[in-house]
Scaffold this motif. Structure first.
Motif, short mmCIF file in Angstrom:
data_model
loop_
_atom_site.label_atom_id
_atom_site.label_comp_id
_atom_site.label_asym_id
_atom_site.label_seq_id
_atom_site.Cartn_x
_atom_site.Cartn_y
_atom_site.Cartn_z
N ARG A 95 0.86 -1.18 0.05
CA ARG A 95 -0.03 -0.07 0.00
C ARG A 95 0.66 1.27 0.17
O ARG A 95 1.89 1.26 0.11
CB ARG A 95 -1.03 -0.03 1.12
N GLU A 96 0.13 2.29 -0.48
CA GLU A 96 0.93 3.83 -0.25
C GLU A 96 -0.12 4.73 0.30
O GLU A 96 -1.24 4.95 -0.22
CB GLU A 96 1.22 4.04 -1.79
N VAL A 97 0.32 5.32 1.36
CA VAL A 97 -0.47 6.54 1.86
C VAL A 97 0.31 7.81 1.32
O VAL A 97 1.41 8.22 1.24
CB VAL A 97 -0.11 6.41 3.45
N LEU A 98 -0.86 8.30 0.32
CA LEU A 98 -0.58 9.33 -0.39
C LEU A 98 -0.26 10.79 0.57
O LEU A 98 -1.15 10.93 1.01
CB LEU A 98 -1.57 9.67 -1.47
N ASP A 99 0.74 11.46 0.39
CA ASP A 99 0.80 12.74 0.83
C ASP A 99 0.14 13.75 0.26
O ASP A 99 -0.36 13.66 -0.96
CB ASP A 99 2.34 13.34 1.22
N ASP A 100 -0.26 14.93 0.76
CA ASP A 100 -0.92 16.02 0.11
C ASP A 100 -0.25 16.38 -1.33
O ASP A 100 -1.24 16.65 -2.03
CB ASP A 100 -0.84 17.38 0.97
N THR A 101 0.97 16.54 -1.55
CA THR A 101 1.58 16.80 -2.69
C THR A 101 1.03 15.82 -3.84
O THR A 101 0.68 16.21 -4.90
CB THR A 101 2.95 17.13 -2.57
N THR A 102 1.23 14.83 -3.50
CA THR A 102 1.07 13.57 -4.53
C THR A 102 -0.44 13.42 -5.04
O THR A 102 -0.75 13.29 -5.74
CB THR A 102 1.50 12.22 -3.78
N ARG A 103 -1.42 13.90 -3.58
CA ARG A 103 -2.77 13.70 -4.15
C ARG A 103 -3.12 14.92 -4.76
O ARG A 103 -3.97 14.52 -5.84
CB ARG A 103 -3.53 13.96 -2.55
N GLU A 104 -2.36 15.99 -4.69
CA GLU A 104 -2.62 17.08 -5.71
C GLU A 104 -2.36 16.82 -6.98
O GLU A 104 -2.79 17.03 -8.23
CB GLU A 104 -2.12 18.51 -5.22
N ILE A 105 -0.93 16.16 -7.29
CA ILE A 105 -0.36 15.79 -8.32
C ILE A 105 -1.51 14.81 -9.26
O ILE A 105 -1.66 15.02 -10.52
CB ILE A 105 1.08 15.33 -8.55
N GLU A 106 -2.01 13.93 -8.57
CA GLU A 106 -2.90 13.00 -9.18
C GLU A 106 -3.98 13.53 -9.42
O GLU A 106 -4.54 13.26 -10.52
CB GLU A 106 -3.11 11.93 -8.07
N ARG A 107 -4.75 14.43 -8.55
CA ARG A 107 -5.87 15.26 -9.06
C ARG A 107 -5.56 16.11 -10.48
O ARG A 107 -6.51 15.84 -11.42
CB ARG A 107 -6.31 16.33 -8.28
N LEU A 108 -4.66 16.46 -10.60
CA LEU A 108 -4.36 17.24 -11.90
C LEU A 108 -3.99 16.19 -13.09
O LEU A 108 -4.51 16.29 -14.23
CB LEU A 108 -3.01 18.02 -11.73
N LEU A 109 -3.11 15.01 -12.65
CA LEU A 109 -2.93 14.30 -13.84
C LEU A 109 -4.16 13.66 -14.39
O LEU A 109 -4.62 13.21 -15.56
CB LEU A 109 -2.20 12.84 -13.12
N LEU A 110 -5.08 13.41 -13.41
CA LEU A 110 -6.35 12.54 -13.95
C LEU A 110 -7.55 13.59 -14.40
O LEU A 110 -8.06 13.21 -15.44
CB LEU A 110 -7.02 11.79 -12.75
N GLY A 111 -7.62 14.57 -13.82
CA GLY A 111 -8.68 15.55 -14.03
C GLY A 111 -8.21 16.30 -15.67
O GLY A 111 -9.21 16.65 -16.20
N ALA A 112 -7.17 16.42 -15.81
CA ALA A 112 -6.66 16.97 -17.10
C ALA A 112 -7.08 16.45 -18.46
O ALA A 112 -6.94 17.01 -19.34
CB ALA A 112 -5.25 17.27 -17.03
N ARG A 113 -7.33 14.90 -17.95
CA ARG A 113 -7.93 14.18 -19.23
C ARG A 113 -9.30 14.25 -19.49
O ARG A 113 -9.84 13.59 -20.40
CB ARG A 113 -7.21 12.61 -19.05
N ILE A 114 -10.13 14.87 -18.65
CA ILE A 114 -11.52 14.74 -18.70
C ILE A 114 -12.00 16.10 -19.23
O ILE A 114 -11.49 17.12 -19.01
CB ILE A 114 -11.97 14.47 -17.12
N HIS A 115 -13.00 16.15 -20.00
CA HIS A 115 -13.66 17.15 -20.75
C HIS A 115 -14.27 18.12 -19.34
O HIS A 115 -14.97 17.40 -18.77
CB HIS A 115 -14.63 16.92 -21.40
N ARG A 116 -13.85 19.03 -19.21
CA ARG A 116 -14.18 19.89 -18.19
C ARG A 116 -13.70 19.23 -16.46
O ARG A 116 -14.52 19.45 -15.57
CB ARG A 116 -15.66 20.13 -18.20
N GLY A 117 -12.48 18.44 -16.73
CA GLY A 117 -12.42 17.98 -15.46
C GLY A 117 -11.53 18.84 -14.48
O GLY A 117 -11.61 18.34 -13.59
N LEU A 118 -11.31 19.94 -15.00
CA LEU A 118 -10.39 20.75 -13.90
C LEU A 118 -11.21 21.98 -13.98
O LEU A 118 -11.53 22.73 -14.99
CB LEU A 118 -9.19 20.90 -14.06
#
Length: 410
Positions: A333-356
């Motif tokens: 398992r991996e417990v994500l820190d705040d920086t990693t969670r923010e990076i993942e939010r951007l990585l994932l959301g940027a691929r969606i129409h109106r994702g961010l």
């Protein structure tokens, strides 16, 4: 098959850290069920799948449903101890492997076991992946009767020589018939396509997209072929027996897909996914891209609960042995820190129409946003409305855009 990610060893009982309960009421809950069985192994596939000969001694399909039920019970205990309030399940997705390698009654039984333990949202989306040569009208009707709402059908191509290169076992001519069975049962249907197979021409790809559209599905996924090093196709490419997919060719095929799908009324909502309308988007995949909570069951399944990722033992025997011993099947398992969670939010959301929302991005990225608009990578009208929405060219360069965006977080 790819190696498991690096991570810490989770507790034997699968317990989660207390922070997962924070904000849980605002996150949806989805369930994923991994069925690792396949009739044959396709040359390009590096998923956690097993044919009968690959399962080896001590691994049996006969106890699959009972073992999933044991993992369902364990997950309820883990979520309860973490003080996660019960939430109605929004989506369920059976993937693999080939879930429809199981008897219809067994697959329906696993869904029934879930219903006995979890409340499902009244509009819950319940999807199974399927290979065309594993379905029959009776099988599809059994899925509908059990509460499935959607079938994601592995079409891949409509061109025989492309299917042969991919080691697919179904005949292209069978697809329209199978799609009609699914529709007749009242289920939504998605067709999954792959472009960039060695030897596939632009005309071949045009044929495949047009053939998919002629079936009048509700949803189409189109993924570029990735040649993974450990696969049979990876070996063939390394030996020079097959050419490596060309980036310009992949771009041409993506642009062709967008033109054909848009002209048929399909709208993109994620870089590789199009739906005939918003109602027919794959809500389960959107849950992943929106960083919602999901629990994965089965060998090698991954989960994400409140910023904690964890993953199961990969081999079916190791997965079932742990559960039979009363232990969690999670091996890392991996417990994500705040920086990693923010990076993942951007990585994932940027691929969606109106994702961010643009006002949710770092203030320091304002110049980059203007640069992307000026260079034609972000839709200026959408940006004026406050949304990050890549243009067609932006979708082709999505990874580049995200890398630059995340530089403002690191």
């Amino acid at each position: 098959m790819p190696a498991q990610p690096d991570g810490e060893t989770p507790p034997a009982d699968g317990s989660l850290p207390p922070q997962v309960a924070g904000g849980a009421a605002d996150r949806s809950l989805s369930l994923y069920v991994h069925v690792p069985y396949c009739r044959t192994r396709c040359g390009y596939c590096d998923f956690n799948t097993y044919t009968v000969t690959e399962l080896g001694p001590g691994a049996s399909r006969s106890d699959y449903r009972a073992t999933v039920a044991a993992e369902l019970d364990l997950s309820l205990g883990v979520m309860g101890r973490a003080q996660l309030e019960p939430r109605a399940v929004s989506t369920i997705f059976f993937g693999g492997g080939t879930p429809t390698m199981l008897d219809a009654q067994e697959l329906a039984g696993v869904l029934g076991d879930i219903r006995e333990r979890f409340e499902l949202d009244s509009a819950a989306e319940v999807t199974t992946e399927a290979n065309p040569d594993t379905l029959s009208p009776a099988y599809v009707r059994a899925l509908a009767d059990a509460g499935f709402t959607r079938v994601s059908l592995g079409m891949q191509s409509a061109v025989p020589h492309v299917l042969r290169t991919l080691d697919r076992t179904h005949e292209a001519e069978r697809i329209p018939e199978v799609v009609q069975w699914i529709k007749d049962a009242g289920l939504d249907v998605s067709l999954d396509l792959i472009y960039g197979t060695p030897g596939e021409s632009l005309t071949d790809w045009h044929t495949s997209v047009e053939a998919a559209l002629a079936c009048r599905p509700d949803h189409i996924s189109a993924y570029s072929l990735i040649v993974e090093p450990g696969t049979r196709m990876g070996v063939q490419v390394r030996r020079g027996e097959l050419p490596m997919p060309d980036e310009d060719d992949l771009a041409d095929k993506y642009e062709l897909a967008e033109a054909l799908l848009a002209s048929a009324g399909f709208g993109w909502y994620e870089v590789s996914n199009w739906a005939i309308d918003e109602k027919h988007r794959c809500e389960h995949n959107l849950a992943y891209w929106r960083n919602a909570d999901w629990w994965g069951y089965g060998p090698g399944a991954h989960s994400h609960i409140g910023g904690v990722r964890f993953w199961n033992a990969k081999h079916p025997r190791a997965w079932s042995d742990r559960l039979r011993a009363g232990r969690s099947p999670a091996v890392g398992r991996e417990v994500l820190d705040d920086t990693t969670r923010e990076i993942e939010r951007l990585l994932l959301g940027a691929r969606i129409h109106r994702g961010l929302l643009l006002d949710s991005l770092p203030e320091s990225s304002a110049g980059l946003i203007r640069e992307f608009q000026d260079s034609g990578l972000l839709d200026p009208a959408e940006a004026d409305a406050g949304f990050w929405t890549p243009t067609l060219q932006g979708r082709l360069l999505a990874d580049h855009m995200v890398r630059r965006l995340t530089d403002f977080v690191i």
